[in-house]
Design an enzyme around this catalytic site. Structure first.
Site, PDB file in Angstrom:
ATOM      1  CG  ASP A 415      -1.976   1.046   1.207  1.00 34.21           C
ATOM      2  OD1 ASP A 415      -2.337   1.489   0.103  1.00 34.21           O
ATOM      3  OD2 ASP A 415      -2.445   1.456   2.286  1.00 34.21           O
ATOM      4  CD  GLU A 418      -0.157   5.343  -4.187  1.00 34.43           C
ATOM      5  OE1 GLU A 418       0.307   5.657  -3.084  1.00 34.43           O
ATOM      6  OE2 GLU A 418      -0.914   4.397  -4.374  1.00 34.43           O
ATOM      7  CG  ASP A 493      -8.081   4.775   0.338  1.00 30.80           C
ATOM      8  OD1 ASP A 493      -7.970   3.532   0.377  1.00 30.80           O
ATOM      9  OD2 ASP A 493      -7.273   5.552   0.887  1.00 30.80           O
TER      10      ASP A 493
HETATM   11  C1  GLC Z   1      -4.719   3.517   2.592  1.00 29.63           C
HETATM   12  C2  GLC Z   1      -5.237   2.263   1.894  1.00 29.63           C
HETATM   13  C3  GLC Z   1      -6.335   1.634   2.725  1.00 29.63           C
HETATM   14  C4  GLC Z   1      -5.808   1.339   4.117  1.00 29.63           C
HETATM   15  C5  GLC Z   1      -5.267   2.600   4.765  1.00 29.63           C
HETATM   16  C6  GLC Z   1      -4.601   2.339   6.102  1.00 29.63           C
HETATM   17  O1  GLC Z   1      -5.688   4.492   2.630  1.00 29.63           O
HETATM   18  O2  GLC Z   1      -5.671   2.536   0.600  1.00 29.63           O
HETATM   19  O3  GLC Z   1      -6.813   0.476   2.106  1.00 29.63           O
HETATM   20  O4  GLC Z   1      -6.820   0.789   4.909  1.00 29.63           O
HETATM   21  O5  GLC Z   1      -4.305   3.204   3.913  1.00 29.63           O
HETATM   22  O6  GLC Z   1      -3.536   1.477   5.967  1.00 29.63           O
END
Ligand code: GLC
Length: 808
Positions: A415, A418, A493
């Site tokens: 995650d 980017e 998200d």
């Molecule tokens: C980012 C991710 C999401 C995750 C959050 C906390 O927003 O896209 O899926 O729950 O981070 O880690």
């Protein structure tokens, strides 16, 4: 420094763009049997046939070596294709396509023997540079651009991860990975992952174009000028590939040969996955999974978001709440559930933290332009950022996964890659951060779009190395063209909005058309509060996503299947059981995708490119070629319009046959999503297992929605669902075919071929849409069958082939 390229969708140009200078006269300087090299103004241009339907074009400005190395491209060793280059170097003719090169001025275009032309340079502008002014040094290469002719009959699709509708004609598409503001509305352009690939359809014939550059880049698809489409990059050599098609399937097959395909996942990955940012202790997680079991809701995997870590330090466990991670993984294993953990790239700066000190001591982090460690804030506070463009970093990162894999974690969720940083506001690394660049120093602006992809690659390679007997499971938010060979992609998200349920459909279809066959959106929506009806409808859609995960943010209403009371729980349970039943069909599609690149969830136009009505079928799609799904994406709505393409399609619940092309109003009350089966195509189903491997998948049911005067077939793929024995031939294919005419139905179920033998004794043949028959013969003898008014069930022994004849 050059202009900032972040959040370009909100940017207002402050300086007029420099004038575009098209290339002028060119001279052929080299010819081989498959390529032509040209010199033009101060640039080198090369056109090469790599396959009969695939050409590569490279534009290299002053001082740029001819170099095609790329992290997007998987295949570089193309066998020399049969081609003819004429004496003047102005045409390359393969067995299927032709590249034509005009020299004065230099213009390039493509066509085939039928007279079809595609990706033809605009006569006036063609290809060229937009140089920076004479007072500015431009060491990264001038921005380059290619203008192609746009014909009124051409329609564009693909372009990776987008928020708008299916068709992209007349739009501008930016490719620059960002963690976008949370409202993903149609006004948003670029998102988390970039796939600069275009599928074009002109009068039913497809061609494709891929621009291979990790600089910020842009497509103009007849937006600025209805007679032109074009693409441009902010710097570096401009390399693009043209695919001749002429079917979408052939374009995708070649494109994914070039950039890679998904690997065959472990079969548990196809089940239902539950996640939430907010599971804060190991006990809570075990309790959650027990709840699934006691409520008889299927579940194959559960996710740990950032709270399992010690102060958000990656590759650590919070001792207080997740003290015995191995026991957690083990408890889940006994309940038949896999554990997936999140991993973010930011490494907390902490002298007592081994991951940080080893990364620093081995010089593995990104640097500022002046050579010090680049730092910014993410969840753990001040962090350093692994420089994944350094192969040593990737190896070190891979090895760090041991802290998770050794305790029994089954999958890795990449995650924030980017990458996202929080200061001054959610953003990414500055353009001038310095990277290793695989040995050729690079600025962030040059490799930005690759960061997430290379992190996912390191995770994938880590799993291969640390757990060589099992297939990797890696999910990534960010990536580039080719991510599909390292990770599945989920779309970040989204929100618990009906609009986002709708948006997911064109979004996943275009991702599928861009080589990402294994994709999904967060079921129920991530941000904001969901309702029972929304989560139910979203699950009815989600069970057809290749990746089927419900995930939500900590500050939202819980959205586990039972969160909204019994009525919705029952509907969601049934939907998830349908998903489990579909696993053998889905697994067959995953195997196909891993072999051919065909999307699993695919737009109607993939199958019917000559039918223009499919181009605007944004909110309905096909799953493989046997199912057509049209989810409801509005509250309080039981009916919707469905476009039925040609052929006969049978409504899943009512058994009503519709002959397409037709526009119908489908009745889809909660619990009965509008699903149509292609008539007479056998669909393999399992019993509704609570989880993959709960018990032998016995019986296998071949479900056929029968319609007169139609025939269909499908070849089931099966293997152990884990490990690599399938690569040594331990798999089985079983062909099933059905035809119906004159009151007689013939079903031929082939014997499984291949070395894998499924653990099952029984096969069932379920035929819907027929009256009680006079007779059912199995291999020439009276069969064991029953008819309950709505369906005919024929019982068969597993292991052998059967011929079933049903006489009305
Ligand atoms: C980012 C991710 C999401 C995750 C959050 C906390 O927003 O896209 O899926 O729950 O981070 O880690």
């Amino acid at each position: 420094m050059r202009r900032s390229t972040h959040f370009a969708q909100f940017g207002v140009p402050t300086v007029a763009p420099p004038p575009f200078q098209p290339l002028g006269r060119a001279e052929v300087v080299e010819r081989t049997t498959t390529s032509v090299r040209l010199r033009c103004d101060r640039a080198t241009v090369e056109v090469t046939a790599l396959a009969a339907d695939l050409f590569r074009v490279g534009l290299f400005g002053e001082g740029q070596p001819v170099d095609y190395r790329s992290h997007a491209v998987a295949k570089t060793d193309w066998p020399v294709v049969h081609a003819t280059v004429d004496a003047s170097g102005t045409s390359i003719v393969t067995d299927e396509c032709t590249a034509r090169i005009a020299l004065e001025p230099l213009r390039i275009g493509f066509g085939d023997a039928t007279g079809r032309q595609f990706a033809v340079d605009d006569q006036q502008l063609g290809m060229g540079f937009a140089p920076l002014g004479p007072d500015l040094l431009d060491p990264l290469g001038a921005p380059a651009r290619v203008y192609k002719q746009h014909t009124r009959t051409t329609h564009y699709f693909g372009c990776g991860e987008r928020t708008g509708g299916l068709e992209k004609t007349a739009s501008r598409q930016v490719f620059w990975n960002v963690d976008p503001p949370s409202q993903h509305t149609a006004s948003l352009n670029n998102m988390y992952t970039s796939v600069p690939f275009l599928l074009a359809i002109d009068k039913g014939q497809a061609w494709g174009l891929f621009v291979d550059s990790s600089y910020r880049l842009e497509f103009d698809l007849a937006n600025e000028d209805p007679a032109r489409c074009g693409f441009g990059i902010d710097g570096g050599p401009l390399i693009y590939y043209v695919f001749g098609g002429p079917t979408p399937a052939k374009v995708l097959e070649r494109y994914t040969e070039l950039t890679g395909r998904i690997w065959l996942p472990p079969r548990w990955a196809l089940g239902y996955h539950q996640s939430r940012w907010g599971y804060r202790t190991a006990d809570e997680v075990v309790e959650l999974v027990r709840e699934f079991r006691s409520r008889d809701v299927p579940l194959d995997a559960v996710y740990l978001d950032i709270d399992y870590m010690d102060g958000y330090r990656v590759f650590t466990w919070d001792k207080k709440h997740f003290g015995d991670a191995a026991a957690l993984a083990n408890d889940l294993r006994t309940l038949g559930v896999k554990l997936v953990t999140i991993v973010d790239p930011g490494v907390k700066i902490d002298e007592q933290y081994e991951v940080y000190t080893s990364g620093r001591d081995n010089d593995l982090f990104c640097k500022t332009f002046h050579g010090s460690e680049y730092r910014n804030v993410v969840w753990p506070g001040m962090c350093a950022f692994p420089d994944f463009t350094n192969p040593r970093t990737r190896e070190w990162w891979s090895d760090n996964h041991r802290a998770l894999i050794d305790v029994g974690v089954a999958g890795i969720w990449c995650d924030m890659n980017e990458p996202t940083v929080f200061v001054p506001t959610p953003h990414t690394l500055p353009d001038d951060v310095a990277h290793h660049g695989d040995g050729e120093a690079k600025l962030h602006v040059q490799v930005h779009n690759l960061y997430g992809q290379l992190m996912a690659r390191a995770a994938h390679e880590g799993l291969r190395k640390l757990r060589p007997d099992q297939r990797p499971f890696v999910i990534s938010r960010s990536g580039f063209a080719g991510l599909q060979r390292w990770a599945l992609h989920w779309t970040g998200d989204n929100s618990s909005w009906w609009e986002h349920l709708w948006m997911s459909m064109p979004q996943l279809q275009n991702l599928g058309l861009s080589g990402y066959a294994w994709v999904g959106v967060d079921i129920g929506g991530f941000s904001g509060d969901a309702t029972g009806e929304l989560v139910t409808r979203w699950t009815e859609f989600g069970i057809f996503q290749p990746f089927c995960r419900n995930h939500s943010a900590w500050d939202t209403r819980p959205q586990e299947p039972w969160a909204f009371g019994e009525q919705y729980e029952g509907l969601i349970r049934s939907a998830l059981q349908m998903r489990q039943r579909l696993v053998p069909y889905l697994y067959t599609l995953f195997e196909e995708a891993s072999r051919t690149g065909a999307p699993i969830l695919r737009p109607l136009l993939f199958e019917f490119p000559d039918d223009e009505a499919t181009y605007s079928a944004d909110d309905e799609f096909m799953v493989g070629d046997a199912l057509l799904v049209a989810p409801i994406a509005r509250p309080g709505t039981e009916y919707r319009h469905v476009y039925i393409p040609r052929g006969t399609w049978v409504h899943w619940w009512s058994g009503e046959a519709v002959r397409g092309p037709a526009h119908v109003l489908a009745h889809a009350p909660l619990g009965q999503p509008a699903v149509y089966a292609r008539a007479n195509t056998p669909v393999p189903l399992w019993p509704a297992l609570a989880y993959e491997g709960e018990r032998a998948a016995d019986p296998l049911t071949w479900l056929i929605h029968v319609a007169e005067a139609e025939s269909g077939e499908l070849t089931l793929y099966e293997d152990a669902g884990e490990g690599y024995a399938y690569q040594q031939g331990e798999f089985a294919r079983t062909r099933a075919a059905c035809s119906a005419s004159g009151g007689r139905i013939d079903v031929r179920l082939g014997a499984p071929t291949g070395a894998y033998v499924a653990d099952r004794k029984r096969i069932e043949l379920e035929l819907r849409g027929i009256e009680k028959p006079r007779d059912v013969l199995v291999d020439g003898q009276a069969g064991d069958w029953e008819h309950d008014g709505a369906r005919l069930l024929v019982r068969l022994a597993a292991g052998a082939g059967h011929e079933v004849v049903v006489e009305a």
